[in-house]
Design a protein around this motif. Structure first.
Motif, mmCIF file in Angstrom:
data_model
loop_
_atom_site.group_PDB
_atom_site.id
_atom_site.type_symbol
_atom_site.label_atom_id
_atom_site.label_comp_id
_atom_site.label_asym_id
_atom_site.label_seq_id
_atom_site.Cartn_x
_atom_site.Cartn_y
_atom_site.Cartn_z
ATOM 1 N N GLU A 164 0.571 30.425 -7.520
ATOM 2 C CA GLU A 164 1.567 31.345 -8.212
ATOM 3 C C GLU A 164 2.925 31.487 -7.219
ATOM 4 O OE1 GLU A 164 -2.132 33.954 -6.736
ATOM 5 O OE2 GLU A 164 -1.533 31.971 -6.928
ATOM 6 N N GLU A 165 2.741 30.497 -6.097
ATOM 7 C CA GLU A 165 3.775 30.814 -5.134
ATOM 8 C C GLU A 165 4.392 29.351 -5.027
ATOM 9 O OE1 GLU A 165 2.200 32.041 -1.428
ATOM 10 O OE2 GLU A 165 1.488 34.044 -2.118
ATOM 11 N N VAL A 166 4.078 28.445 -5.867
ATOM 12 C CA VAL A 166 4.976 27.020 -5.800
ATOM 13 C C VAL A 166 6.271 27.111 -6.476
ATOM 14 C CG1 VAL A 166 4.813 24.766 -6.633
ATOM 15 C CG2 VAL A 166 2.767 25.873 -5.921
ATOM 16 N N THR A 167 7.142 26.576 -5.594
ATOM 17 C CA THR A 167 8.627 26.637 -5.945
ATOM 18 C C THR A 167 9.009 25.645 -6.481
ATOM 19 O OG1 THR A 167 9.556 26.136 -4.048
ATOM 20 C CG2 THR A 167 8.920 28.454 -4.054
ATOM 21 N N PRO A 168 10.308 25.558 -7.559
ATOM 22 C CA PRO A 168 10.714 24.256 -7.848
ATOM 23 C C PRO A 168 11.012 23.428 -6.933
ATOM 24 C CG PRO A 168 11.400 26.358 -9.248
ATOM 25 C CD PRO A 168 10.734 26.683 -7.951
ATOM 26 N N GLY A 169 11.597 23.866 -5.644
ATOM 27 C CA GLY A 169 11.917 22.856 -4.681
ATOM 28 C C GLY A 169 10.871 22.319 -3.995
ATOM 29 N N PRO B 138 -7.222 24.904 -5.686
ATOM 30 C CA PRO B 138 -6.088 25.593 -6.205
ATOM 31 C C PRO B 138 -4.746 25.451 -5.303
ATOM 32 C CG PRO B 138 -7.744 26.782 -6.849
ATOM 33 C CD PRO B 138 -8.295 25.772 -6.066
ATOM 34 N N PRO B 139 -4.858 25.663 -3.880
ATOM 35 C CA PRO B 139 -3.674 25.691 -3.007
ATOM 36 C C PRO B 139 -2.870 24.256 -3.211
ATOM 37 C CG PRO B 139 -5.385 26.750 -1.933
ATOM 38 C CD PRO B 139 -5.951 26.192 -3.099
ATOM 39 N N GLU B 140 -3.700 23.177 -3.890
ATOM 40 C CA GLU B 140 -3.066 21.730 -3.933
ATOM 41 C C GLU B 140 -2.831 21.479 -5.259
ATOM 42 O OE1 GLU B 140 -1.941 20.156 -1.508
ATOM 43 O OE2 GLU B 140 -3.043 21.238 0.295
ATOM 44 N N VAL C 278 0.826 -1.297 -0.173
ATOM 45 C CA VAL C 278 -0.138 -0.059 -0.172
ATOM 46 C C VAL C 278 0.919 1.258 -0.233
ATOM 47 C CG1 VAL C 278 -2.065 1.270 1.061
ATOM 48 C CG2 VAL C 278 -1.719 -1.297 1.294
ATOM 49 N N ASN C 279 0.986 1.983 -0.967
ATOM 50 C CA ASN C 279 1.728 3.165 -1.116
ATOM 51 C C ASN C 279 0.710 4.535 -0.739
ATOM 52 O OD1 ASN C 279 4.193 2.737 -2.478
ATOM 53 N ND2 ASN C 279 3.122 2.162 -4.457
ATOM 54 N N ASN C 280 0.910 4.725 0.675
ATOM 55 C CA ASN C 280 0.282 5.606 1.127
ATOM 56 C C ASN C 280 0.931 6.834 1.576
ATOM 57 O OD1 ASN C 280 -2.309 6.922 2.820
ATOM 58 N ND2 ASN C 280 -0.620 6.644 4.501
ATOM 59 N N ALA C 281 2.176 6.775 1.908
ATOM 60 C CA ALA C 281 3.032 8.088 2.446
ATOM 61 C C ALA C 281 3.048 9.052 1.316
ATOM 62 C CB ALA C 281 4.289 7.516 2.593
ATOM 63 N N ALA C 282 2.927 10.236 1.764
ATOM 64 C CA ALA C 282 2.717 11.245 0.723
ATOM 65 C C ALA C 282 3.065 12.552 1.655
ATOM 66 C CB ALA C 282 1.205 11.540 0.268
ATOM 67 N N VAL C 283 3.229 13.662 1.042
ATOM 68 C CA VAL C 283 3.595 15.186 1.542
ATOM 69 C C VAL C 283 2.396 16.103 0.870
ATOM 70 C CG1 VAL C 283 5.619 14.998 2.408
ATOM 71 C CG2 VAL C 283 5.202 15.662 0.238
ATOM 72 N N LEU C 284 1.735 17.124 1.639
ATOM 73 C CA LEU C 284 1.096 17.705 1.006
ATOM 74 C C LEU C 284 1.683 19.404 0.403
ATOM 75 C CD1 LEU C 284 -1.948 17.937 3.482
ATOM 76 C CD2 LEU C 284 -2.160 17.006 1.208
ATOM 77 N N GLY C 285 0.932 20.141 -0.459
ATOM 78 C CA GLY C 285 1.407 21.357 -0.869
ATOM 79 C C GLY C 285 0.794 22.412 0.066
ATOM 80 N N THR C 286 -0.499 22.587 -0.354
ATOM 81 C CA THR C 286 -0.967 23.716 0.307
ATOM 82 C C THR C 286 -0.152 25.131 0.108
ATOM 83 O OG1 THR C 286 -1.725 21.790 2.092
ATOM 84 C CG2 THR C 286 -2.267 24.299 2.377
ATOM 85 N N VAL C 287 -0.024 25.554 -1.015
ATOM 86 C CA VAL C 287 0.445 27.036 -1.262
ATOM 87 C C VAL C 287 -0.125 27.507 -2.413
ATOM 88 C CG1 VAL C 287 2.222 25.829 -2.678
ATOM 89 C CG2 VAL C 287 2.761 28.177 -1.634
ATOM 90 N N ALA C 288 -0.549 28.892 -2.567
ATOM 91 C CA ALA C 288 -1.037 29.247 -3.828
ATOM 92 C C ALA C 288 -0.173 28.800 -5.066
ATOM 93 C CB ALA C 288 -1.153 30.893 -3.394
#
Length: 257
Positions: A108-113, A156-158, A96-106
């Motif tokens: 236009e503010e998502v960075t390459p990192g 949108p934030p995700e 079961v591939n469950n591990a994940a991280v969220l983004g939660t950022v506008a």
């Protein structure tokens, strides 16, 4: 239906808390020897193992940070060592591939990192976990990828998070076709808003608004998702593969978007 997984082994990534913990405990309750994984939450992993063992199940911890060089090697070194100690064979029946991280950022503010981190944990790691698991998995094995309803409706934030989960869904689609000859099923389960503990501290108006997104008028519980995964892991689900299972509780169903 009573799910029976006696003599099976399982790995649930990201199972120190929340949905992952519920999945791990559910599979263990059905009889599977379960590897409980986290990147860094040793305490949470120990608690999940404790809960499983107190209920009469068998489990062991595996710590391996995903999204970093060598992550899959560390994960499977721990998995294989645990299987040697706790199971009667070094084989993996259920992944079961469950591990994940969220983004939660506008958007236009998502960075390459940030984007690279999301893709590394949510898409790249599962791809190579599946690849590494296949030599250990017997014919008739089960792979379940935990995605999100956000690949079907917008928040949108995700956007970056949803992009990474859409990539995860491609693992389901293409590996389902690739592994059909071995009887290995590969499916996606997509939760909606699930109260994993964080929402318990949310303002009442927010809980009410989120509850209203579901056709059932409530927040999802981790156990709502774990029951779906348990069915897909069972022998009775042998004819389901390549599927995207809506486990959002009917989120936005019949509403004007």
């Amino acid at each position: 239906m009573t799910v029976q997984l006696a003599n099976k082994t399982a790995l649930v990534t990201g199972s120190s808390r929340g949905i992952g913990r519920a999945i791990a405990t559910r599979l263990a309750r059905a009889g599977a020897v379960t590897a409980v994984h986290s990147g860094t939450d040793a305490g949470g992993v120990a608690e999940t193992v404790r809960v499983i063992e107190e209920a009469g199940g068998r489990a062991f911890p595996v710590l391996a940070e995903l999204g970093v060089p060598g992550d899959v090697d560390v994960l499977f070194d721990g998995l294989e060592a645990g299987l040697k100690e706790h199971a009667d064979r070094v084989g993996l029946d259920i992944l079961v591939n469950n591990a994940a991280v969220l983004g939660t950022v506008a958007p236009e503010e998502v960075t390459p990192g940030q984007f690279d981190r999301l893709m590394a944990v949510n898409a790249k790691a599962p791809l190579f976990i599946v690849q590494r698991a296949l030599p250990l998995m017997p014919d008739g094995g089960r792979i379940v990828n935990i995605s999100t309803g956000l690949t079907r409706f917008a928040n949108p934030p995700e956007v970056a998070h949803a992009m990474s989960k859409a990539a995860l869904e491609m693992i389901t689609l293409h590996f389902a076709r690739h592994l059909g000859a071995r009887g290995i099923t590969v499916n996606t389960v997509a939760p909606g808003v699930v109260d994993t503990g964080d929402l318990a501290r949310a303002e009442p108006w927010l809980r009410a608004a989120l509850s209203g997104l579901s056709a059932f008028g409530r927040l999802g519980e981790p156990e709502d998702i774990s029951e779906v995964v348990a069915f897909l892991a069972a022998p009775e689900a042998r004819w389901i593969t390549g599927a995207w299972i809506d486990a959002t509780g009917g989120t936005m169903l019949g509403q004007d978007l």
